[in-house]
Design a protein around this motif. Structure first.
Motif, short mmCIF file in Angstrom:
data_model
loop_
_atom_site.label_atom_id
_atom_site.label_comp_id
_atom_site.label_asym_id
_atom_site.label_seq_id
_atom_site.Cartn_x
_atom_site.Cartn_y
_atom_site.Cartn_z
N TRP A 197 -2.62 -3.03 7.49
CA TRP A 197 -3.46 -3.07 6.30
C TRP A 197 -3.69 -4.50 5.83
O TRP A 197 -2.85 -5.39 6.05
N LEU A 213 -9.83 3.00 -0.10
CA LEU A 213 -9.22 2.77 1.21
C LEU A 213 -10.35 2.77 2.24
O LEU A 213 -11.02 3.79 2.43
N PHE A 249 -1.58 8.59 5.61
CA PHE A 249 -1.34 7.16 5.78
C PHE A 249 0.12 6.73 5.86
O PHE A 249 0.42 5.72 6.48
N LEU A 293 0.81 -1.20 0.00
CA LEU A 293 0.00 0.00 0.00
C LEU A 293 0.86 1.27 0.00
O LEU A 293 0.56 2.23 -0.73
N TRP A 343 -7.13 -1.06 8.29
CA TRP A 343 -7.63 -0.58 7.01
C TRP A 343 -7.49 -1.67 5.96
O TRP A 343 -6.69 -2.60 6.12
N MET A 363 -11.07 8.95 -0.07
CA MET A 363 -10.34 7.70 0.12
C MET A 363 -10.32 6.84 -1.15
O MET A 363 -10.44 5.62 -1.10
N THR A 416 -16.74 4.79 3.38
CA THR A 416 -15.46 5.49 3.44
C THR A 416 -15.64 6.83 2.74
O THR A 416 -16.51 6.99 1.88
N PHE A 448 -7.33 -1.99 1.51
CA PHE A 448 -7.42 -1.39 0.18
C PHE A 448 -8.23 -2.32 -0.70
O PHE A 448 -7.90 -3.49 -0.88
N GLN A 505 -3.48 12.02 1.01
CA GLN A 505 -3.45 10.59 1.36
C GLN A 505 -2.08 10.18 1.87
O GLN A 505 -1.97 9.41 2.84
#
Length: 392
Positions: free
Chosen positions: A129, A194, A118, A102, A173, A230, A226, A175, A114
């Protein structure tokens, strides 16, 4: 392909080796050899603490640019660290999906906001993640995903199911690849989102594997939400982002993987010496073939990384996946033949030894991360120019 290292690289190797020797001590010494494929349940909280200790000492995100919190090390130095980490028998890290997949994806395709949100928690191992790709009916054929996301004001609302989601039960989290344009099919109309895991619309159910452990999960999104910010890349244009993530998946950590494979092969060889099966000429020949295959894996991994560094990554990654997955699966079968009848017995609570775990988990090697069939299609169509496989 230059396989030599510079004096600077040699100094870095010594630095990494000394740091690992000094720090894999005390309570951390008890973590040696723990974790990894099929064994992610082992001392997870303690390995998380170790991973954060690595971060505090500057040993995470080594290849990330310095402006994004990394050390900006060369590819050769990243390879050296992964080799020395494996040789030190250091525990499997818990932040692989954030650090190796990620993070680089956000550096390449994410917005400034972002990255600011993150990347620091990934570098510090404060947020973990997982990867929301595979689905029932859309495993290796990722373009067939049916998970959908629709806009409602400033929110994406997500409905669908993902499966074989590694470490989802530990993750903050995910993806997620989802279809955001219901009028499209295949690669078009997919988006890369995300999604926070700690919310009422997300349900995680561990899948019990042949090994008796549960590092894989199925994940249900039932009105999960979300923010509109994201999304990585433009709406409906998530396919190149998702493919870029898969490219990062086959990066420098594969070199450390070869060291782990070598240790497993040595374990099988030692067991054959102990029980006398090494005197069987067929077993001896298979052990020799495994050693040759391991050397092939290493050279091809270096070739693949050389192509990656030059920006010309192509079919090498698919060839590499075919090679190591089949080699590792065959090693598991060889381990069972070396053990003989004892391979069929376990403790009263289904306690497996290392070689039994190797055999059972390696059955999945030719499936996860892109099945052998998909890798062969890529090679046949994109390298050999053969006709595309007919689709229903």
């Amino acid at each position: 392909m230059d396989l030599t290292f510079s004096e600077e690289d040699d100094r870095f190797r010594e630095e990494a080796r000394e740091w690992l020797a000094d720090n894999l001590s005390g309570d951390f010494a008890e973590l040696k050899g723990l974790g990894g494929s099929g064994r992610e349940h082992e001392a997870f909280a303690e390995r998380l603490e170790w991973n954060r200790h690595l971060a505090e000492s500057g040993w995470t995100c080594l290849g990330w640019p310095t402006e994004h919190g990394g050390r900006g090390l060369s590819l050769s130095q990243q390879m050296i660290f992964h080799e020395e980490y494996a040789r030190a028998d250091a525990p499997a890290r818990v932040n692989h999906l954030g650090e190796e997949l990620l993070g680089p994806t956000l550096i390449a395709w994410g917005t400034d906001e972002q990255r600011a949100r993150f990347l620091p928690p990934i570098t510090a191992v404060k947020e973990l993640w997982c990867q929301g790709y595979s689905e029932p009916g859309a495993g290796s054929d990722l373009a067939a995903v049916r998970t959908r996301a629709r806009l409602a004001g400033d929110t994406w609302i997500i409905d669908g199911q993902k499966v074989w989601t590694s470490l989802a039960h530990h993750s903050d989290w995910c993806f997620v690849v989802a279809r955001t344009d219901p009028t499209t099919t295949r690669h078009a109309g997919l988006s890369y989102l995300l999604v926070p895991m700690d919310q009422p619309g997300v349900t995680v159910r561990p899948i019990v594997q042949l090994t008796g452990t549960s590092e894989f999960n199925e994940v249900f999104f039932d009105g999960a939400v979300t923010d509109t910010t994201m999304i990585v890349g433009a709406p409906g244009e998530g396919w190149p982002v998702a493919m870029g993530t898969l490219g990062f998946e086959r990066g420098v950590s594969t070199v450390g993987q070869q060291v782990g494979f070598a240790r497993e092969l040595e374990t099988v060889r030692n067991r054959a010496r102990e029980n006398g099966t090494i005197d069987d000429p067929i077993i001896a020949d298979r052990l020799a073939q495994a050693q040759v295959g391991l050397e092939v894996l290493r050279v091809h991994a270096l070739r693949t990384l050389s192509a990656y560094e030059s920006g010309s990554m192509g079919p090498e990654a698919s060839v590499a996946k075919l090679l190591w997955a089949r080699w590792h699966r065959d090693l598991g079968e060889l381990a069972m033949d070396v053990l003989g009848g004892s391979a069929l017995t376990t403790g009263p609570s289904y306690e497996l030894d290392d070689l039994q775990t190797l055999f059972l988990f390696s059955r999945a090697d030719t499936i996860y991360g892109g099945s052998d069939e998909i890798q062969r299609n890529i090679i046949s169509e994109r390298v050999l120019g053969m006709p595309r496989e007919p689709r229903p």
